[in-house]
Design a protein around this motif. Structure first.
Motif, PDB file in Angstrom:
ATOM      1  N   PRO A   1      22.473 -16.072  12.155  1.00 40.30           N
ATOM      2  CA  PRO A   1      21.053 -16.428  12.260  1.00 40.30           C
ATOM      3  C   PRO A   1      20.278 -15.814  11.089  1.00 40.30           C
ATOM      4  O   PRO A   1      20.389 -14.615  10.857  1.00 40.30           O
ATOM      5  N   HIS A   2      19.580 -16.639  10.322  1.00 39.28           N
ATOM      6  CA  HIS A   2      18.826 -16.105   9.186  1.00 39.28           C
ATOM      7  C   HIS A   2      17.584 -16.944   8.934  1.00 39.28           C
ATOM      8  O   HIS A   2      17.564 -18.137   9.226  1.00 39.28           O
ATOM      9  N   ILE A   3      16.559 -16.294   8.409  1.00 41.29           N
ATOM     10  CA  ILE A   3      15.284 -16.964   8.131  1.00 41.29           C
ATOM     11  C   ILE A   3      14.814 -16.516   6.757  1.00 41.29           C
ATOM     12  O   ILE A   3      14.822 -15.319   6.463  1.00 41.29           O
ATOM     13  N   LEU A   4      14.392 -17.478   5.935  1.00 44.14           N
ATOM     14  CA  LEU A   4      13.791 -17.147   4.638  1.00 44.14           C
ATOM     15  C   LEU A   4      12.334 -17.607   4.665  1.00 44.14           C
ATOM     16  O   LEU A   4      12.056 -18.763   4.987  1.00 44.14           O
ATOM     17  N   THR A   5      11.419 -16.705   4.359  1.00 44.62           N
ATOM     18  CA  THR A   5      10.011 -17.076   4.376  1.00 44.62           C
ATOM     19  C   THR A   5       9.274 -16.316   3.269  1.00 44.62           C
ATOM     20  O   THR A   5       9.909 -15.640   2.453  1.00 44.62           O
ATOM     21  N   THR A   6       7.953 -16.444   3.247  1.00 45.57           N
ATOM     22  CA  THR A   6       7.183 -15.696   2.237  1.00 45.57           C
ATOM     23  C   THR A   6       6.660 -14.408   2.864  1.00 45.57           C
ATOM     24  O   THR A   6       6.545 -14.291   4.086  1.00 45.57           O
ATOM     25  N   GLN A   7       6.306 -13.452   2.014  1.00 46.37           N
ATOM     26  CA  GLN A   7       5.729 -12.208   2.520  1.00 46.37           C
ATOM     27  C   GLN A   7       4.429 -12.503   3.291  1.00 46.37           C
ATOM     28  O   GLN A   7       4.144 -11.883   4.305  1.00 46.37           O
ATOM     29  N   GLN A   8       3.658 -13.472   2.799  1.00 46.16           N
ATOM     30  CA  GLN A   8       2.409 -13.836   3.477  1.00 46.16           C
ATOM     31  C   GLN A   8       2.686 -14.288   4.914  1.00 46.16           C
ATOM     32  O   GLN A   8       2.112 -13.777   5.871  1.00 46.16           O
ATOM     33  N   ALA A   9       3.598 -15.254   5.053  1.00 45.32           N
ATOM     34  CA  ALA A   9       3.890 -15.796   6.381  1.00 45.32           C
ATOM     35  C   ALA A   9       4.500 -14.715   7.270  1.00 45.32           C
ATOM     36  O   ALA A   9       4.217 -14.638   8.472  1.00 45.32           O
ATOM     37  N   TRP A  10       5.340 -13.881   6.670  1.00 42.65           N
ATOM     38  CA  TRP A  10       6.031 -12.866   7.472  1.00 42.65           C
ATOM     39  C   TRP A  10       5.044 -11.825   8.012  1.00 42.65           C
ATOM     40  O   TRP A  10       5.027 -11.539   9.215  1.00 42.65           O
ATOM     41  N   ILE A  11       4.195 -11.279   7.148  1.00 39.77           N
ATOM     42  CA  ILE A  11       3.252 -10.229   7.595  1.00 39.77           C
ATOM     43  C   ILE A  11       2.276 -10.813   8.621  1.00 39.77           C
ATOM     44  O   ILE A  11       2.001 -10.209   9.662  1.00 39.77           O
ATOM     45  N   LYS A  12       1.770 -12.006   8.344  1.00 39.28           N
ATOM     46  CA  LYS A  12       0.815 -12.603   9.283  1.00 39.28           C
ATOM     47  C   LYS A  12       1.504 -12.927  10.603  1.00 39.28           C
ATOM     48  O   LYS A  12       0.942 -12.718  11.678  1.00 39.28           O
ATOM     49  N   GLY A  13       2.746 -13.404  10.509  1.00 42.38           N
ATOM     50  CA  GLY A  13       3.507 -13.733  11.723  1.00 42.38           C
ATOM     51  C   GLY A  13       3.792 -12.503  12.576  1.00 42.38           C
ATOM     52  O   GLY A  13       3.909 -12.582  13.798  1.00 42.38           O
ATOM     53  N   MET A  14       3.901 -11.346  11.940  1.00 39.78           N
ATOM     54  CA  MET A  14       4.149 -10.105  12.680  1.00 39.78           C
ATOM     55  C   MET A  14       2.857  -9.542  13.280  1.00 39.78           C
ATOM     56  O   MET A  14       2.900  -8.532  13.989  1.00 39.78           O
ATOM     57  N   GLY A  15       1.714 -10.135  12.945  1.00 35.23           N
ATOM     58  CA  GLY A  15       0.447  -9.650  13.513  1.00 35.23           C
ATOM     59  C   GLY A  15      -0.377  -8.808  12.556  1.00 35.23           C
ATOM     60  O   GLY A  15      -1.250  -8.029  12.982  1.00 35.23           O
ATOM     61  N   GLY A  16      -0.144  -8.968  11.259  1.00 32.27           N
ATOM     62  CA  GLY A  16      -0.846  -8.164  10.260  1.00 32.27           C
ATOM     63  C   GLY A  16      -2.365  -8.307  10.313  1.00 32.27           C
ATOM     64  O   GLY A  16      -3.093  -7.319  10.178  1.00 32.27           O
ATOM     65  N   ASP A  17      -2.858  -9.545  10.535  1.00 33.28           N
ATOM     66  CA  ASP A  17      -4.324  -9.755  10.544  1.00 33.28           C
ATOM     67  C   ASP A  17      -4.975  -8.952  11.667  1.00 33.28           C
ATOM     68  O   ASP A  17      -6.034  -8.345  11.478  1.00 33.28           O
ATOM     69  N   ASP A  18      -4.343  -8.960  12.830  1.00 31.89           N
ATOM     70  CA  ASP A  18      -4.902  -8.216  13.975  1.00 31.89           C
ATOM     71  C   ASP A  18      -4.896  -6.718  13.685  1.00 31.89           C
ATOM     72  O   ASP A  18      -5.848  -6.007  14.010  1.00 31.89           O
ATOM     73  N   ARG A  19      -3.823  -6.253  13.078  1.00 27.68           N
ATOM     74  CA  ARG A  19      -3.740  -4.822  12.760  1.00 27.68           C
ATOM     75  C   ARG A  19      -4.821  -4.442  11.745  1.00 27.68           C
ATOM     76  O   ARG A  19      -5.431  -3.369  11.844  1.00 27.68           O
ATOM     77  N   LEU A  20      -5.095  -5.347  10.792  1.00 29.51           N
ATOM     78  CA  LEU A  20      -6.144  -5.074   9.805  1.00 29.51           C
ATOM     79  C   LEU A  20      -7.489  -4.900  10.510  1.00 29.51           C
ATOM     80  O   LEU A  20      -8.226  -3.949  10.250  1.00 29.51           O
ATOM     81  N   GLN A  21      -7.786  -5.801  11.427  1.00 25.13           N
ATOM     82  CA  GLN A  21      -9.072  -5.737  12.156  1.00 25.13           C
ATOM     83  C   GLN A  21      -9.190  -4.433  12.918  1.00 25.13           C
ATOM     84  O   GLN A  21     -10.236  -3.787  12.915  1.00 25.13           O
ATOM     85  N   GLN A  22      -8.082  -4.063  13.571  1.00 27.61           N
ATOM     86  CA  GLN A  22      -8.079  -2.831  14.362  1.00 27.61           C
ATOM     87  C   GLN A  22      -8.327  -1.615  13.460  1.00 27.61           C
ATOM     88  O   GLN A  22      -9.136  -0.750  13.783  1.00 27.61           O
ATOM     89  N   LEU A  23      -7.630  -1.585  12.307  1.00 27.07           N
ATOM     90  CA  LEU A  23      -7.789  -0.445  11.389  1.00 27.07           C
ATOM     91  C   LEU A  23      -9.219  -0.397  10.851  1.00 27.07           C
ATOM     92  O   LEU A  23      -9.808   0.670  10.734  1.00 27.07           O
ATOM     93  N   CYS A  24      -9.782  -1.572  10.538  1.00 31.31           N
ATOM     94  CA  CYS A  24     -11.143  -1.610   9.983  1.00 31.31           C
ATOM     95  C   CYS A  24     -12.156  -1.157  11.031  1.00 31.31           C
ATOM     96  O   CYS A  24     -13.090  -0.421  10.705  1.00 31.31           O
ATOM     97  N   SER A  25     -11.979  -1.592  12.292  1.00 30.42           N
ATOM     98  CA  SER A  25     -12.983  -1.158  13.275  1.00 30.42           C
ATOM     99  C   SER A  25     -12.856   0.334  13.576  1.00 30.42           C
ATOM    100  O   SER A  25     -13.857   0.985  13.869  1.00 30.42           O
ATOM    101  N   GLY A  26     -11.653   0.892  13.421  1.00 31.41           N
ATOM    102  CA  GLY A  26     -11.497   2.339  13.602  1.00 31.41           C
ATOM    103  C   GLY A  26     -11.991   3.147  12.402  1.00 31.41           C
ATOM    104  O   GLY A  26     -12.274   4.340  12.528  1.00 31.41           O
ATOM    105  N   ASN A  27     -12.031   2.516  11.224  1.00 25.20           N
ATOM    106  CA  ASN A  27     -12.418   3.220   9.978  1.00 25.20           C
ATOM    107  C   ASN A  27     -13.399   2.364   9.176  1.00 25.20           C
ATOM    108  O   ASN A  27     -13.067   1.878   8.089  1.00 25.20           O
ATOM    109  N   PRO A  28     -14.623   2.153   9.713  1.00 24.33           N
ATOM    110  CA  PRO A  28     -15.545   1.210   9.041  1.00 24.33           C
ATOM    111  C   PRO A  28     -15.762   1.547   7.565  1.00 24.33           C
ATOM    112  O   PRO A  28     -15.895   0.644   6.732  1.00 24.33           O
ATOM    113  N   ALA A  29     -15.731   2.833   7.227  1.00 22.48           N
ATOM    114  CA  ALA A  29     -15.989   3.210   5.830  1.00 22.48           C
ATOM    115  C   ALA A  29     -14.875   2.715   4.910  1.00 22.48           C
ATOM    116  O   ALA A  29     -15.076   2.595   3.698  1.00 22.48           O
ATOM    117  N   HIS A  30     -13.694   2.426   5.468  1.00 22.51           N
ATOM    118  CA  HIS A  30     -12.569   1.998   4.634  1.00 22.51           C
ATOM    119  C   HIS A  30     -12.315   0.489   4.687  1.00 22.51           C
ATOM    120  O   HIS A  30     -11.294   0.015   4.181  1.00 22.51           O
TER     121      HIS A  30
END
Ligand code: SAH
Length: 338
Positions: free
Chosen positions: A280-309
């Motif tokens: 079993p193997h999958i080839l994708t882009t870093q963009q699709a992979w990070i977003k597919g793993m939930g990167g956007d949600d993690r970004l929002q969480q980090l930003c709301s915890g650290n508004p200055a950053h």
């Protein structure tokens, strides 16, 4: 090896004739990684785990998911190849603390040739984290199950270059000019079976990368596990010369600073993906992979915890994922034994 690699190379070439680009790359990379701690915001080049913590966190989530997929073994080998400053492994271990059983099952192994880098990796993990180093994947234990990570590792492995000419094929080699400087040249070579390459074009082959991936494939016949390869490269059959060197943060001619510059080529993921057929193997882009793993949600969480950053976090996340930055150039190849 002498710290003046250029002089060593010139002597070798003078005595034995031109050397292949693969041998040049192998000698230059070994020298470079042995003498320079090159990576990070203050190094010659920076990598995804050094840019934004979300990268390592998503890899940590991936490790937990694959540990669960393989039946939550009580022990598994968490192996990273070419771990650089150890930032990625530190982020992975911090993330998998969320599943204490996974953290305590993990036995950390590093494949790393450079003593200077090994020292950095030990610092990054701290005194309490046990880990073992290997010069090559060959000595990494063949049980229990293996979860392997390699970010920007394959690109550093040596590559041969061949050019199709009107009347046949030639190997791209490193020789000496009349005044004794390193120069590229061509040496006649037996015909190669690449019909998609036209006269005047080059093709790059990396037996070292194929050998590494074949090793993993052979292991997966006997050792359960998963592997994650992330690097810049192609997902279509490759054409052209991608040899690149970075000296003091700036691109330089690949022959101008041997052993002082980071030297790499793009990874032919098209071939590696085919090599893993049957698993079993999958080839994708870093963009699709990070977003597919939930990167956007993690970004929002980090930003709301650290508004200055918010701005720094968002910009660095964009760098990892945007189409015109690392998002499409970088590919992700996942492979599982079962
Ligand atoms: N993965 C890290 C660093 C990538 S740089 C990151 O994402 O930041 C390449 C790393 O591979 C360095 O640690 C270098 O010392 C190591 N390396 C290069 N060639 C190697 C080889 N042939 N075998 C083992 N390690 C190698």
């Amino acid at each position: 090896m002498s710290s003046n690699l250029a002089a060593t190379l010139k002597t070798i070439i003078q005595e034995n004739g031109p050397i292949g680009v693969d041998r040049y790359m192998a000698m230059a990379a070994a020298h470079y990684y042995t003498h320079h701690v090159a990576i990070g915001q203050d190094g010659d080049f920076t990598t995804s785990p050094e840019i934004n913590q979300i990268f390592g966190e998503m890899v940590g989530l991936w490790v937990m998911a694959h540990w669960a997929h393989h039946g939550k073994p009580a022990a598994f080998i968490l192996c990273e190849c070419g771990p650089g400053r150890g930032t990625l492994m530190a982020d992975i271990l911090r993330t998998i603390k969320a599943m204490p059983a996974c953290l305590s099952a993990a036995h950390v192994h590093f494949v790393e040739i450079s003593p200077a880098m090994r020292a950095r990796q030990a610092d990054a993990l701290g005194e309490t984290q046990q880990c073992q180093w290997h010069d090559s994947i060959d000595t990494v234990p063949t049980q229990p199950p293996l979860i392997l990570i390699a970010n920007e590792f394959l690109d550093a492995l040596p590559t041969q270059q061949f050019k199709r000419e009107d009347n046949g094929w030639a190997e791209h080699v490193v020789g000496l000019s009349d005044d004794g400087e390193l120069i590229f040249g061509l040496m006649p070579h037996a015909p190669l079976p690449f019909d998609h390459i036209n006269a005047g074009q080059m093709i790059e082959l990396s037996p070292a990368r194929n050998q590494f991936c074949n090793h993993i494939k052979t292991r997966f016949a006997h050792q359960n596990g998963s592997a994650l390869f992330i690097d810049y490269g192609y997902h279509v059959p490759p054409v052209g010369n991608t040899l690149q060197a970075i000296y003091n943060k700036k691109p330089c001619h690949p022959l101008s600073h041997p052993g002082q510059a980071d030297i790499t080529t793009h990874v032919d993921f098209h071939s590696l993906n085919r090599l893993f057929e049957g698993y079993p193997h999958i080839l994708t882009t870093q963009q699709a992979w990070i977003k597919g793993m939930g990167g956007d949600d993690r970004l929002q969480q980090l930003c709301s915890g650290n508004p200055a950053h918010t701005q720094t976090l968002t910009q660095s996340y964009q760098r990892l994922t945007a189409t015109d930055q690392m998002g499409h150039l970088f590919k992700v190849l996942e492979v599982r034994s079962v």
